[in-house]
Design a protein around this motif. Sequence first.
Motif, PDB file in Angstrom:
ATOM      1  N   UNK A 101       0.922  -1.220   0.008  1.00 45.48           N
ATOM      2  CA  UNK A 101      -0.016   0.041   0.002  1.00 45.48           C
ATOM      3  C   UNK A 101       0.884   1.175  -0.076  1.00 45.48           C
ATOM      4  N   UNK A 102       0.275   2.329  -0.397  1.00 49.13           N
ATOM      5  CA  UNK A 102       0.814   3.525  -0.171  1.00 49.13           C
ATOM      6  C   UNK A 102       0.462   4.574   0.888  1.00 49.13           C
ATOM      7  N   UNK A 103       1.418   4.974   1.747  1.00 45.18           N
ATOM      8  CA  UNK A 103       1.044   5.623   3.183  1.00 45.18           C
ATOM      9  C   UNK A 103       0.690   6.974   2.484  1.00 45.18           C
ATOM     10  N   UNK A 104      -0.662   7.577   2.837  1.00 44.13           N
ATOM     11  CA  UNK A 104      -1.279   8.781   2.425  1.00 44.13           C
ATOM     12  C   UNK A 104      -0.757   9.925   3.578  1.00 44.13           C
ATOM     13  N   UNK A 105      -0.054   9.488   4.555  1.00 46.57           N
ATOM     14  CA  UNK A 105       0.323  10.646   5.678  1.00 46.57           C
ATOM     15  C   UNK A 105       1.536  10.108   6.362  1.00 46.57           C
ATOM     16  N   UNK A 106       2.243  11.003   6.943  1.00 42.09           N
ATOM     17  CA  UNK A 106       3.439  10.624   7.826  1.00 42.09           C
ATOM     18  C   UNK A 106       2.854  10.052   9.146  1.00 42.09           C
ATOM     19  N   UNK A 107       3.650   9.310   9.469  1.00 40.46           N
ATOM     20  CA  UNK A 107       3.269   8.426  10.714  1.00 40.46           C
ATOM     21  C   UNK A 107       4.220   7.647  11.680  1.00 40.46           C
ATOM     22  N   UNK A 108       4.041   7.597  12.829  1.00 41.39           N
ATOM     23  CA  UNK A 108       5.043   7.175  13.925  1.00 41.39           C
ATOM     24  C   UNK A 108       4.444   5.834  14.320  1.00 41.39           C
ATOM     25  N   UNK A 109       5.076   4.932  15.056  1.00 39.48           N
ATOM     26  CA  UNK A 109       4.424   3.527  15.651  1.00 39.48           C
ATOM     27  C   UNK A 109       3.206   3.964  16.551  1.00 39.48           C
ATOM     28  N   UNK A 110       2.397   3.059  16.187  1.00 43.89           N
ATOM     29  CA  UNK A 110       0.987   3.402  16.825  1.00 43.89           C
ATOM     30  C   UNK A 110      -0.031   4.452  16.266  1.00 43.89           C
ATOM     31  N   UNK A 111       0.402   5.185  15.198  1.00 44.05           N
ATOM     32  CA  UNK A 111      -0.448   6.013  14.622  1.00 44.05           C
ATOM     33  C   UNK A 111      -1.419   5.318  13.786  1.00 44.05           C
ATOM     34  N   UNK A 112      -2.739   5.747  13.605  1.00 47.13           N
ATOM     35  CA  UNK A 112      -3.733   5.480  12.839  1.00 47.13           C
ATOM     36  C   UNK A 112      -3.704   6.223  11.423  1.00 47.13           C
ATOM     37  N   UNK A 113      -3.410   5.819  10.356  1.00 50.39           N
ATOM     38  CA  UNK A 113      -3.183   6.568   9.154  1.00 50.39           C
ATOM     39  C   UNK A 113      -4.255   5.818   7.873  1.00 50.39           C
ATOM     40  N   UNK A 114      -4.248   6.744   6.711  1.00 50.67           N
ATOM     41  CA  UNK A 114      -4.728   6.226   5.766  1.00 50.67           C
ATOM     42  C   UNK A 114      -3.889   5.637   4.592  1.00 50.67           C
ATOM     43  N   UNK A 115      -4.117   4.554   4.151  1.00 53.46           N
ATOM     44  CA  UNK A 115      -3.163   3.844   3.332  1.00 53.46           C
ATOM     45  C   UNK A 115      -4.086   3.216   1.905  1.00 53.46           C
ATOM     46  N   UNK A 116      -3.495   3.559   0.869  1.00 49.68           N
ATOM     47  CA  UNK A 116      -4.402   3.218  -0.346  1.00 49.68           C
ATOM     48  C   UNK A 116      -3.503   1.700  -0.960  1.00 49.68           C
ATOM     49  N   UNK A 117      -4.372   0.765  -0.938  1.00 47.84           N
ATOM     50  CA  UNK A 117      -4.125  -0.484  -1.717  1.00 47.84           C
ATOM     51  C   UNK A 117      -3.577  -0.519  -2.991  1.00 47.84           C
ATOM     52  N   UNK A 118      -2.467  -0.571  -3.344  1.00 47.55           N
ATOM     53  CA  UNK A 118      -1.936  -0.552  -4.728  1.00 47.55           C
ATOM     54  C   UNK A 118      -2.823  -1.267  -5.766  1.00 47.55           C
TER      55      UNK A 118
END
Length: 138
Positions: A101-118
Amino acid sequence: MRALALALSLIAGTAQADYVVAQRNLPANGIITADLLGLRPGEVPGAITDPAEIIGLEARTPIYAGRPLQASQFGQPAIVQRNQVIAMQFTRGALTIMAEGRALERAGPGDLIRVMNLQSRTTIMARIGVEGTAYVTP
């Protein structure tokens, strides 16, 4: 004698706690070090009182010199950058599905983010693990 005791108790009761401020401006995504921090006398609701709480963390927002610092302004340093291709994992019982997937945001461990399935181009929410994998939950 009572007046002296009352006066001493009032003086002792006016002691204030210190709160943490930045010594200079710091952009978002900067890592907090001890030399960036200082203490000011007084009490500010929600302000950090111990510099050790945030040393080594990353600023999530720009930090301005002299302003009280709050815990919500800091998080773990990012291990996933925006647009980075990362592994996604979905586990339920004995079934494990892995995809990229492609991360749509910066994130650290434990963060909930949007990811796009490639493959499907579907956007999902996933929690980032310490190794940078996006863990998808049902």
